[in-house]
Design an enzyme around this catalytic site. Structure first.
Site, PDB file in Angstrom:
ATOM      1  N   LYS A   1     -99.338  -5.909  41.804  1.00  0.00           N
ATOM      2  CA  LYS A   1     -99.975  -6.921  41.055  1.00  0.00           C
ATOM      3  C   LYS A   1     -99.989  -8.132  41.893  1.00  0.00           C
ATOM      4  O   LYS A   1    -100.937  -8.767  42.254  1.00  0.00           O
ATOM      5  CB  LYS A   1     -98.817  -7.215  39.928  1.00  0.00           C
ATOM      6  CG  LYS A   1     -99.545  -8.282  38.958  1.00  0.00           C
ATOM      7  CD  LYS A   1     -98.772  -8.536  37.785  1.00  0.00           C
ATOM      8  CE  LYS A   1     -99.183  -9.655  37.040  1.00  0.00           C
ATOM      9  NZ  LYS A   1     -98.352 -10.006  35.863  1.00  0.00           N
TER      10      LYS A   1
ATOM     11  N   GLY B   1     -96.278  -6.500  34.700  1.00  0.00           N
ATOM     12  CA  GLY B   1     -96.246  -5.353  35.652  1.00  0.00           C
ATOM     13  C   GLY B   1     -95.909  -4.203  34.819  1.00  0.00           C
ATOM     14  O   GLY B   1     -96.153  -2.955  34.933  1.00  0.00           O
ATOM     15  N   ARG B   2     -94.767  -4.516  34.124  1.00  0.00           N
ATOM     16  CA  ARG B   2     -94.125  -3.269  33.116  1.00  0.00           C
ATOM     17  C   ARG B   2     -94.943  -2.490  32.087  1.00  0.00           C
ATOM     18  O   ARG B   2     -94.471  -1.795  31.472  1.00  0.00           O
ATOM     19  CB  ARG B   2     -92.609  -3.715  32.777  1.00  0.00           C
ATOM     20  CG  ARG B   2     -92.709  -5.043  32.138  1.00  0.00           C
ATOM     21  CD  ARG B   2     -91.230  -5.285  31.950  1.00  0.00           C
ATOM     22  NE  ARG B   2     -91.037  -6.601  31.220  1.00  0.00           N
ATOM     23  CZ  ARG B   2     -90.960  -7.859  31.863  1.00  0.00           C
ATOM     24  NH1 ARG B   2     -91.249  -7.758  33.159  1.00  0.00           N
ATOM     25  NH2 ARG B   2     -90.668  -8.748  31.202  1.00  0.00           N
TER      26      ARG B   2
ATOM     27  N   GLU C   1     -91.171  -4.112  49.061  1.00  0.00           N
ATOM     28  CA  GLU C   1     -91.031  -2.553  49.482  1.00  0.00           C
ATOM     29  C   GLU C   1     -92.346  -2.006  49.474  1.00  0.00           C
ATOM     30  O   GLU C   1     -92.637  -1.139  50.233  1.00  0.00           O
ATOM     31  CB  GLU C   1     -90.321  -1.955  48.066  1.00  0.00           C
ATOM     32  CG  GLU C   1     -89.079  -2.276  47.877  1.00  0.00           C
ATOM     33  CD  GLU C   1     -88.717  -3.700  47.099  1.00  0.00           C
ATOM     34  OE1 GLU C   1     -89.593  -4.447  46.930  1.00  0.00           O
ATOM     35  OE2 GLU C   1     -87.763  -3.492  46.429  1.00  0.00           O
TER      36      GLU C   1
ATOM     37  N   GLU D   1     -86.014  -5.366  31.501  1.00  0.00           N
ATOM     38  CA  GLU D   1     -86.544  -6.272  32.032  1.00  0.00           C
ATOM     39  C   GLU D   1     -87.016  -7.377  31.229  1.00  0.00           C
ATOM     40  O   GLU D   1     -87.181  -8.664  31.389  1.00  0.00           O
ATOM     41  CB  GLU D   1     -87.420  -5.698  33.246  1.00  0.00           C
ATOM     42  CG  GLU D   1     -87.995  -7.045  34.302  1.00  0.00           C
ATOM     43  CD  GLU D   1     -88.883  -6.248  35.397  1.00  0.00           C
ATOM     44  OE1 GLU D   1     -88.122  -5.913  36.447  1.00  0.00           O
ATOM     45  OE2 GLU D   1     -90.074  -6.308  35.404  1.00  0.00           O
TER      46      GLU D   1
ATOM     47  N   HIS E   1     -75.603  19.194  27.768  1.00  0.00           N
ATOM     48  CA  HIS E   1     -74.679  19.931  28.530  1.00  0.00           C
ATOM     49  C   HIS E   1     -74.103  18.794  29.492  1.00  0.00           C
ATOM     50  O   HIS E   1     -73.451  19.291  30.455  1.00  0.00           O
ATOM     51  CB  HIS E   1     -75.112  21.082  29.238  1.00  0.00           C
ATOM     52  CG  HIS E   1     -75.414  22.226  28.267  1.00  0.00           C
ATOM     53  ND1 HIS E   1     -74.728  23.016  27.921  1.00  0.00           N
ATOM     54  CD2 HIS E   1     -76.720  22.262  27.544  1.00  0.00           C
ATOM     55  CE1 HIS E   1     -75.493  23.916  27.181  1.00  0.00           C
ATOM     56  NE2 HIS E   1     -76.806  23.401  26.992  1.00  0.00           N
TER      57      HIS E   1
ATOM     58  N   LYS F   1     -84.030 -10.781  45.402  1.00  0.00           N
ATOM     59  CA  LYS F   1     -85.138 -10.561  46.321  1.00  0.00           C
ATOM     60  C   LYS F   1     -85.271 -11.821  47.426  1.00  0.00           C
ATOM     61  O   LYS F   1     -85.193 -11.684  48.760  1.00  0.00           O
ATOM     62  CB  LYS F   1     -86.501 -10.912  45.761  1.00  0.00           C
ATOM     63  CG  LYS F   1     -86.970  -9.665  44.844  1.00  0.00           C
ATOM     64  CD  LYS F   1     -88.527  -9.891  44.183  1.00  0.00           C
ATOM     65  CE  LYS F   1     -88.853  -8.944  42.975  1.00  0.00           C
ATOM     66  NZ  LYS F   1     -90.044  -9.240  42.581  1.00  0.00           N
TER      67      LYS F   1
HETATM   68  O1  F6P Z   1     -88.710  -6.536  40.257  1.00  0.00           O
HETATM   69  C1  F6P Z   1     -89.612  -7.437  39.701  1.00  0.00           C
HETATM   70  C2  F6P Z   1     -91.049  -7.025  39.520  1.00  0.00           C
HETATM   71  O2  F6P Z   1     -91.790  -8.179  39.705  1.00  0.00           O
HETATM   72  C3  F6P Z   1     -91.234  -6.041  38.500  1.00  0.00           C
HETATM   73  O3  F6P Z   1     -91.689  -6.777  37.219  1.00  0.00           O
HETATM   74  C4  F6P Z   1     -92.793  -5.571  38.842  1.00  0.00           C
HETATM   75  O4  F6P Z   1     -93.121  -4.629  38.212  1.00  0.00           O
HETATM   76  C5  F6P Z   1     -92.398  -5.268  40.357  1.00  0.00           C
HETATM   77  O5  F6P Z   1     -91.424  -6.168  40.684  1.00  0.00           O
HETATM   78  C6  F6P Z   1     -93.570  -4.787  41.176  1.00  0.00           C
HETATM   79  O6  F6P Z   1     -94.181  -6.045  41.579  1.00  0.00           O
HETATM   80  P1  F6P Z   1     -95.824  -5.901  42.248  1.00  0.00           P
HETATM   81  O7  F6P Z   1     -96.418  -5.269  41.338  1.00  0.00           O
HETATM   82  O8  F6P Z   1     -96.146  -7.401  42.081  1.00  0.00           O
HETATM   83  O9  F6P Z   1     -95.465  -5.169  43.711  1.00  0.00           O
END
Ligand code: F6P
Length: 545
Positions: free
Chosen positions: A209, A269-270, A215, A355, A386, A514
Site C-alpha cells: 500500500k 491493508g488488513r 521487507e 491489529e 491432537h 519499524k
Molecule cells: O505492519 C503494519 C502494516 O502497516 C500493516 O498494517 C500492513 O498490512 C503492512 O504493514 C504492510 O504494509 P504495506 O502494504 O504498506 O507494505
C-alpha cells in the site's frame, strides 16, 4: 459524521450486564439446555448458505437482550451508517474505511470527499481483469516468448496474509498457475521461493500500500536483481507488476505503468484483499472466481447492514465475544476450521482482529479501564485436536471457540468427510457436556478396576464441560462462501471496536518497532552501536562479534 465516543462501562446496559453476570456466572450451559427444549432453535441463525448455532454459549435470553441494549446505547447503528457511507471513521488518520466499497455493485454510490468512488473501483477491477486474463490465457508472454507458469506475490501483512490465505483456501478451484508468496525479510524465505522458479516464466507482483515497507522493498529489489542476472532491464515490464497507493515510488522502482494497479488510502491493508491487492487470488482462480469472492462479501455486507440486531450474524458474534472478553474475563478466542484449506485462516484473522482492536486508549484519547481486543489463534481440526485441545477441555482458562465446518467435501471423499465432521460435532458436544464423575466411574468399574484405583483416577478423567462454542456450518467452501465468511469476521471486528470505543482502523503500535529497526540497521551496517538499554546493547555486541 464521526463515530460516537461513549465509554461502554458508563451505559445502563453495561451496569445491568455486570449484575446479570454476577447472577448467572455459575449457571451451566447444560442446565440452560435442560430448561429450554427450544434453546438450539432460539440461539441459532440461518442465512444464505450459513447456519450459525450459538446456543452452546454462557448466555440466556436476558444476556442477549442486554448485549443488544449495549450495542444500541453505544451507537452501533449510527456507527454502522458512518462506516458504510464512507465517513472518515479512521479519525487518527482522517480516512474513510471502505473495504465494503470494493465489493459494492457498479450501480452503488459511495462518496469519499464528495466523490463517488464506485466508478473508479470498477475501472481498476476492469484493468485487473484484463491483465489477469491475459496471463492466464497465455497471451501475456515472458521475455523469451514463453507463457507464464508461476506467480510470486511480494508483500507483507495485509499485502500478503489475505491473498495467501485465500489462495490456499481456494486451491480446489485453482488453474495451472502456481502462486507463491514471499513476505519475510529473512533472505532464506526469498531464496527458497526463487529455488523453484524460472525467471522466463514467472510473474512477480509487488504489493505494498505504501511502497515503503522495508521487507517488501528489500525482497522486491533482491528478486529484481536475481531476475536481471538472466534478463535485460527492458524485460522487467513483462515480469513485474505492482499494487500500491504510492505510484511515484512504484515508477521509480521501474515497474511499467501499464502493470501498476492503484488502491486507495481508504482501504486498510488488513482489509485490502478485495482490491487489486487480491490480484494473486484472481490469477490463481480466474477473475470470475475473484468476483464470486467479492459477491459473497457483498452479500454479508448487506446482511450486516440490514438485518435486525437479534438476527445479525456479525452483531451476534461480536456481542457474545464482548460478553466473554469483558465480563467472563476470557483473554483469548480460538478459531478452528474443519478443512485443511483454511489452514491460514486464524493467522490471517490475527492481523485483522489484533491489529484492529489491540488498542489501549478510547476514541477521546483516554486510557481504557476495561479490556479491548481479544487474542485469536487456531489451527484446523482435526490436527488441533491432537495438539492443543487438551487445554480447552481441561485447562483452567476459558477459551470460547468458533468451529467452522462445511456440509460438503470438495473432493467428494464422503468417508473422509464424514469422519472429519463426526469430529467437528463431537468436539463441541464434548466441550459442552464434559464427562461426569458417574460416567467415569462406570467406565473404570466396567474395566474391572478396584474401588481404590477408580478413586485415584477419577479426578483426572472428569471433564467439567460447559466450555462455550459457536458452530458455523456452511454448505460448501467456495469463493462465494469464503467471501461471506471473511466479511463476517471483518464486521465482527467493527462491532467490537465500536463497543470498546476505540479506533479499529489505525495501527500506530507497529510503527515504533519499524523506527527502531531502521536505527539499529544503520548502527549494524556502520559498526557503530548507539545508546540502548543494557540488554539490547549486549545482544548487539554479541551479534557483531
Ligand atoms: O505492519 C503494519 C502494516 O502497516 C500493516 O498494517 C500492513 O498490512 C503492512 O504493514 C504492510 O504494509 P504495506 O502494504 O504498506 O507494505
Amino acid at each position: 459524521m464521526s463515530l460516537p465516543h461513549i465509554n461502554p462501562t458508563t451505559t445502563k446496559a453495561w451496569q445491568a450486564l455486570g449484575a446479570h453476570f454476577a447472577e448467572t456466572q455459575a449457571d451451566s450451559i447444560n442446565d440452560y439446555f435442560a430448561q429450554d427444549p427450544k434453546r438450539a432453535e432460539k440461539f441459532s441463525l440461518a442465512w444464505e448458505d450459513f447456519f450459525l448455532d450459538y446456543s452452546k454459549n454462557k448466555i440466556n435470553e436476558t444476556t442477549l437482550s442486554l448485549l443488544i441494549d449495549l450495542a444500541k446505547e453505544v451507537g452501533l447503528e449510527e456507527g454502522m451508517k458512518a462506516y458504510f457511507k464512507g465517513d472518515a471513521i479512521n479519525q487518527t488518520e482522517n480516512r474513510a474505511v471502505l473495504h465494503t466499497a470494493l465489493r459494492a455493485p457498479k450501480t452503488a454510490s459511495i462518496f469519499v470527499d464528495g466523490e463517488n468512488v464506485v466508478p473508479e473501483v470498477h475501472a481498476v477491477k476492469a484493468s485487473v481483469r484484463q491483465f489477469v486474463e491475459a496471463v492466464i490465457s497465455g497471451t501475456h508472454k515472458g521475455y523469451t516468448g514463453k507463457t507464464i507458469t508461476d506467480v510470486v506475490n511480494i508483500g507483507i501483512g495485509g499485502s500478503d496474509l489475505g491473498p495467501a490465505m485465500v489462495v490456499e483456501a481456494l486451491k480446489y478451484y485453482e488453474n495451472h498457475l502456481k502462486v507463491h508468496f514471499v513476505s519475510n525479510v529473512d533472505g532464506d524465505h526469498t531464496q527458497e521461493v526463487l529455488k523453484g522458479i524460472d525467471p522466463e516464466t514467472t510473474l512477480f507482483v509487488v504489493v505494498s500500500k505504501t511502497f515503503t515497507t522495508q521487507e517488501t522493498i528489500s525482497n522486491a529489489t533482491t528478486i529484481k536483481e536475481w531476475f536481471l542476472q538472466s534478463a535485460q532491464p527492458e524485460d522487467v515490464a513483462k515480469h513485474f507488476a505492482a499494487v500500491s497507493t504510492n505510484i511515484p515510488a512504484v515508477t521509480e522502482f521501474g515497474i511499467h505503468p501499464a502493470n501498476v494497479f492503484p488502491m486507495w488510502d481508504w482501504v486498510g491493508g488488513r482489509f485490502s484483499l478485495w482490491s487489486a491487492v487480491g490480484i494473486s487470488i484472481a490469477l490463481a482462480i480466474g477473475y470470475d472466481g475473484f468476483e464470486d469472492l467479492l459477491a459473497g462479501a457483498h452479500a454479508m455486507d448487506t446482511h450486516f447492514k440490514e438485518a435486525p440486531m437479534a438476527e445479525n450474524m456479525p452483531v451476534l458474534m461480536g456481542l457474545v465475544s464482548v460478553w466473554y472478553n469483558n465480563f467472563h474475563g476470557a483473554e483469548t478466542e480460538a478459531l478452528i476450521p474443519y478443512t485443511q484449506y483454511l489452514a491460514r485462516f486464524a493467522a490471517y484473522l490475527q492481523q485483522g482482529v489484533m491489529e484492529s482492536n489491540g488498542k489501549h486508549v478510547d476514541r477521546t484519547g483516554k486510557g481504557l479501564d476495561y479490556q479491548s481486543g481479544t487474542i485469536v489463534w487456531g489451527e484446523p481440526g482435526t490436527n488441533s485436536q491432537h495438539a492443543f485441545f487438551q487445554l480447552i477441555h481441561q485447562g483452567t482458562k476459558l477459551i470460547p471457540t468458533d468451529f467452522i465446518g462445511f456440509k460438503k467435501a470438495l473432493h467428494g471423499k464422503t468417508d473422509h468427510h464424514d469422519k472429519l465432521m463426526a469430529n467437528f460435532f463431537a468436539q463441541t458436544e464434548a466441550l459442552l457436556q464434559g464427562k461426569t464423575e458417574e460416567t467415569v466411574k462406570n467406565e473404570l468399574e466396567c474395566k474391572g478396576m478396584s474401588a481404590e484405583e477408580v478413586a485415584r483416577l477419577l479426578p483426572f478423567k472428569v471433564f467439567p464441560g460447559d466450555k462455550p462454542t459457536n458452530t458455523l456450518l456452511i454448505e460448501k467452501l467456495s469463493p462465494k462462501t469464503l467471501g461471506s465468511l471473511i466479511a463476517l469476521y471483518e464486521h465482527k471486528i467493527f462491532v467490537q471496536g465500536l463497543i470498546w470505543n476505540i479506533f479499529s482502523y489505525d495501527q500506530w503500535g507497529v510503527e515504533l518497532g519499524k523506527q527502531l529497526a531502521g536505527n539499529i540497521l544503520k548502527e549494524i551496517q556502520n559498526n557503530a552501536i548507539g545508546n540502548h538499554d543494557a540488554s539490547t546493547a549486549n545482544l548487539l555486541k554479541l551479534y557483531k562479534q
